[in-house]
Design an enzyme around this catalytic site. Sequence first.
Site, mmCIF file in Angstrom:
data_model
loop_
_atom_site.group_PDB
_atom_site.id
_atom_site.type_symbol
_atom_site.label_atom_id
_atom_site.label_comp_id
_atom_site.label_asym_id
_atom_site.label_seq_id
_atom_site.Cartn_x
_atom_site.Cartn_y
_atom_site.Cartn_z
ATOM 1 N N ASP A 50 -7.662 -4.188 39.206
ATOM 2 C CA ASP A 50 -7.721 -2.946 39.988
ATOM 3 C C ASP A 50 -6.397 -2.643 40.674
ATOM 4 O OD1 ASP A 50 -10.259 -2.895 39.287
ATOM 5 O OD2 ASP A 50 -11.109 -2.986 41.319
ATOM 6 N N TYR A 64 -4.025 -1.202 38.408
ATOM 7 C CA TYR A 64 -4.423 0.175 38.108
ATOM 8 C C TYR A 64 -4.024 1.080 39.264
ATOM 9 C CZ TYR A 64 -7.314 4.276 37.280
ATOM 10 O OH TYR A 64 -7.733 5.564 37.102
ATOM 11 N N SER A 85 -15.239 8.079 48.869
ATOM 12 C CA SER A 85 -14.707 6.755 48.594
ATOM 13 C C SER A 85 -13.832 6.335 49.778
ATOM 14 C CB SER A 85 -13.908 6.842 47.306
ATOM 15 O OG SER A 85 -13.515 5.575 46.941
ATOM 16 N N LEU A 86 -13.187 5.205 49.687
ATOM 17 C CA LEU A 86 -12.337 4.756 50.791
ATOM 18 C C LEU A 86 -10.882 4.737 50.348
ATOM 19 C CD1 LEU A 86 -14.306 1.636 52.086
ATOM 20 C CD2 LEU A 86 -14.071 3.829 53.251
ATOM 21 N N GLU A 96 -16.216 -5.491 57.707
ATOM 22 C CA GLU A 96 -17.217 -6.027 56.770
ATOM 23 C C GLU A 96 -16.538 -6.454 55.484
ATOM 24 O OE1 GLU A 96 -19.802 -2.767 55.897
ATOM 25 O OE2 GLU A 96 -20.089 -2.324 58.008
ATOM 26 N N LYS A 113 -15.776 -6.219 51.675
ATOM 27 C CA LYS A 113 -15.895 -5.156 50.678
ATOM 28 C C LYS A 113 -16.510 -5.802 49.442
ATOM 29 C CE LYS A 113 -13.183 -1.541 48.473
ATOM 30 N NZ LYS A 113 -13.745 -1.696 47.147
ATOM 31 N N ASP A 133 -17.719 -6.343 45.876
ATOM 32 C CA ASP A 133 -17.199 -5.830 44.615
ATOM 33 C C ASP A 133 -18.345 -5.554 43.655
ATOM 34 O OD1 ASP A 133 -15.214 -4.947 43.054
ATOM 35 O OD2 ASP A 133 -14.511 -6.912 42.400
ATOM 36 N N ARG A 152 -22.696 6.663 42.298
ATOM 37 C CA ARG A 152 -21.874 7.641 43.003
ATOM 38 C C ARG A 152 -21.523 8.826 42.112
ATOM 39 N NH1 ARG A 152 -17.681 5.354 46.212
ATOM 40 N NH2 ARG A 152 -16.722 4.640 44.298
ATOM 41 N N TYR A 202 -24.911 -0.881 53.492
ATOM 42 C CA TYR A 202 -24.010 -0.851 54.654
ATOM 43 C C TYR A 202 -23.781 0.547 55.207
ATOM 44 C CZ TYR A 202 -21.206 0.105 50.549
ATOM 45 O OH TYR A 202 -20.775 0.617 49.361
ATOM 46 N N LYS A 244 -7.314 -4.394 50.722
ATOM 47 C CA LYS A 244 -7.567 -5.184 49.516
ATOM 48 C C LYS A 244 -6.750 -6.469 49.540
ATOM 49 C CE LYS A 244 -9.036 -2.504 46.054
ATOM 50 N NZ LYS A 244 -9.743 -2.461 44.955
ATOM 51 N N CYS A 252 -15.048 -25.323 10.813
ATOM 52 C CA CYS A 252 -15.532 -25.767 12.119
ATOM 53 C C CYS A 252 -14.734 -26.994 12.550
ATOM 54 C CB CYS A 252 -17.020 -26.115 12.023
ATOM 55 S SG CYS A 252 -17.636 -26.980 13.483
ATOM 56 N N CYS A 308 -17.531 -30.187 12.446
ATOM 57 C CA CYS A 308 -18.155 -30.686 11.205
ATOM 58 C C CYS A 308 -17.394 -30.253 9.957
ATOM 59 C CB CYS A 308 -19.606 -30.229 11.131
ATOM 60 S SG CYS A 308 -19.750 -28.483 10.735
ATOM 61 N N CYS A 364 -19.799 -21.359 12.965
ATOM 62 C CA CYS A 364 -19.841 -22.473 12.024
ATOM 63 C C CYS A 364 -21.070 -22.246 11.148
ATOM 64 C CB CYS A 364 -19.965 -23.786 12.797
ATOM 65 S SG CYS A 364 -20.503 -25.162 11.783
ATOM 66 N N CYS A 389 -24.706 -28.751 12.235
ATOM 67 C CA CYS A 389 -23.437 -29.110 12.897
ATOM 68 C C CYS A 389 -23.741 -29.889 14.181
ATOM 69 C CB CYS A 389 -22.650 -27.855 13.221
ATOM 70 S SG CYS A 389 -21.213 -28.148 14.258
HETATM 71 S S1 IVH Z 1 -18.256 2.006 53.356
HETATM 72 C C1 IVH Z 1 -17.198 6.804 52.911
HETATM 73 N N1 IVH Z 1 -18.556 -0.580 53.224
HETATM 74 O O1 IVH Z 1 -16.016 0.297 48.213
HETATM 75 C C2 IVH Z 1 -17.301 5.566 52.111
HETATM 76 N N2 IVH Z 1 -17.943 0.567 51.247
HETATM 77 O O2 IVH Z 1 -13.439 1.573 47.580
HETATM 78 C C3 IVH Z 1 -17.941 4.493 52.919
HETATM 79 N N3 IVH Z 1 -17.777 -0.870 49.278
HETATM 80 O O3 IVH Z 1 -17.159 3.584 47.891
HETATM 81 C C4 IVH Z 1 -18.018 3.244 52.188
HETATM 82 N N4 IVH Z 1 -18.312 -2.746 50.292
HETATM 83 O O4 IVH Z 1 -18.638 1.578 46.950
HETATM 84 C C5 IVH Z 1 -18.246 0.542 52.544
HETATM 85 N N5 IVH Z 1 -18.907 -2.870 53.277
HETATM 86 C C6 IVH Z 1 -18.603 -1.757 52.593
HETATM 87 C C7 IVH Z 1 -18.325 -1.773 51.215
HETATM 88 C C8 IVH Z 1 -17.987 -0.578 50.572
HETATM 89 C C9 IVH Z 1 -17.990 -2.180 49.137
HETATM 90 C C10 IVH Z 1 -17.386 0.036 48.180
HETATM 91 C C11 IVH Z 1 -18.065 1.369 48.209
HETATM 92 C C12 IVH Z 1 -16.951 2.344 48.432
HETATM 93 C C13 IVH Z 1 -15.812 1.624 47.807
HETATM 94 C C14 IVH Z 1 -14.489 2.159 48.265
#
Ligand code: IVH
Length: 681
Positions: free
Chosen positions: A48, A51, A96-97, A127, A129, A131, A150, A238, A326, A420, A423, A438, A443
């Site tokens: 990521d 990316y 998204s964040l 908190e 994050k 994955d 989403r 969350y 991150k 193989c 064997c 194989c 085997c």
């Molecule tokens: S809060 C307005 N809390 O990470 C968006 N997101 O890269 C509020 N994610 O879209 C999101 N853990 O899918 C929030 N403790 C957490 C999270 C979390 C994973 C994801 C979520 C978000 C993405 C952003």
Amino acid sequence: MSAHQVQLDFLKEEGIPETMKSHVADLRKQIQHHDQRYYDEAAPEIADRDYDLLYRELVELEKKYTTLIVDDSPTQRVKERSQGFLSAAHLVPMQSLDNTYSEEEVIEFMKRLQKLLPGEEVLLTLEPKIDGVAIALLYEDGKLVRGLTRGDGTMGDDVTRNIKTISEIPHQLHGKIPKLLEVRGEVYLSKKMFAQLNEERDEAGLPAFANPRNAAAGSLKQLDPAIVKERQLSAIFYGNGACEGSALKTQLELIDSLRQWGLPTHETTWRASTSEEALQGIRELGKIRHDYVFETDGAVLKVDQLAQRDRLGSTSKAPRWAIAFKYEPERAETRLLDITVQVGRTGILTPVAELEPVVVAGSRVARATLHNEEEILRKDLRIGDCVMIEKAGEVIPAVVRVLQEKRTGEERHFKMPTNCPVCHAAVIKKEGEVAIRCSNVSCPAQLQRQIEYFASRRAMDIAGLGEAVVVQLVDAGLLKSVADLYALRAEQLLPLERMGEKSVENLLQSIDQSRGRPFWRLLVALGIPHVGVTGARTLAEHFHTMQRLQLASVDEFLAIEEVGEIMAKSIHDWLRELKSIELLQQLHETGVHFGEKDIHTSSGEGVLQGTTWVLTGTLSQSRDEIAELIRQAGGKISSSVSAKTTYLLAGEEAGSKLERAKKLKVRVIDEAEFWKILRGA
Ligand code: IVH
């Protein structure tokens, strides 16, 4: 656009060097390629972070050279939704964040907050994050009515049926619940399930998932809920979108309420009101995140007060009140010393990277699976190469890429063997499969893995029959099939290495005991392609005996809701193979239990151990589903109420069973209470 503007743009474009134009085009192409791998194939090639760096570079360049922006640039697109699912609108758009990668960016974020909320005290929560895959659930009067991904933030894919297979997600909330609640969180695959899934995929000749998030995304996109159920996804919540009938004021209150309503949440252990505290929390979380059952790639900092969030608002993409930090993926450079080849249970040959040992994410890594030849070619791996490896928590280490710049010219190409390695029989490639197998059904390597699998904890659960013992038994010619286990005698085992009298006695006893294991365990142990633990339980529950299973047609399998076409055909065909018929015959003769008496017995584990349940009335999900949950938690299901019944779970319109339970003074509970008990509350 005015003529004047066009002229200016033209002038601007004039000044852009050709090399820059082609660089931007190249960036776009790369991003589009990675988008396809990520979104459509759920199999990304790059991390990521890499990316994000590509994407950021493109955004920056497009800002600088605006004339280079084209409509189909990845920066302009709305993420496409996947096929096969209906889409529906989120009640409140899902944002998204913003991602940050450095401590400076966190400090800047904190400064920005102070500037936007002058003189106010701003408390933040921190908190992990998670994955996974973002999900939004809609509860009306506490009842789960819809689950959406989403999607593009406005519209998501309707994955309700798949979501409902996740046992941690309540179909009914309880307590003082809001009238309407759009709850947001993450669906994830635990590190353990991820490793297991990839092992199974390797064995089935399917490409491995790159990380738990892709595996979770790939699973949610399955059109067959039975497969989703098999994957054993989990979830953590969350956040919320629309919420009517509940006045929440802070993030901490929200998490608390979600938990009380029955939704899985995670502790928000850290609070911060200064940059230093925020960074401290980020560092601490960075250390302990490896212990979580889910993969975390970062930390999320959120303003706690919802009123302050409202005032902060958001940009078009992300809220101003939160940020994701991150973590650096744990990577290390090492040398690829050799590529060896392993033979699996189904005969599939898997190339394995033998690495110069190196410490990553706290553990020593000397080997990494390379999955198949295609992957080696795609990454252009050569023996002797300097490689970058990555390890995330408990996840199997992976070779990310070759450090091309360090090549000396001495590196050697690798070719999969044509025989193989164990064997020496010729290898074969089935049509449409990447895997090489194989061809020898006897085997010893395959046999060894089959026996290990048969004895494993999720199958026949034979204690003391680990890899070291199995190798010796196969080498000594004592085992030609799993059925031979039941004919082993002490005098054959005693000469083996590290086998004292006591361990021989224990081993023989656990082999003997395994004869009576529940029928579903035998179905797992047989290693029928596409039949895992959940599939085996479903089959056992519907057919009760091996004989009935052997007589069933593909259509009869398909009539079971949880069984999809692939599994139906796989089990049907497997039962008709001569090899399987012979094996079943042998197992039957040795007295292995072939079904019937264990229907409705528990696995003997979990919070409901020792309890007997009767279900009646209309419940929020099918009785089969609830029965399965009870069994998974160690409880027993019975069809009629008796003095031995521990609980009668009564839904709406419960009838005579309810009367009988009252008469016998059996404890009657409703669904809300049931979920509480199930969660061990
Ligand atoms: S809060 C307005 N809390 O990470 C968006 N997101 O890269 C509020 N994610 O879209 C999101 N853990 O899918 C929030 N403790 C957490 C999270 C979390 C994973 C994801 C979520 C978000 C993405 C952003």
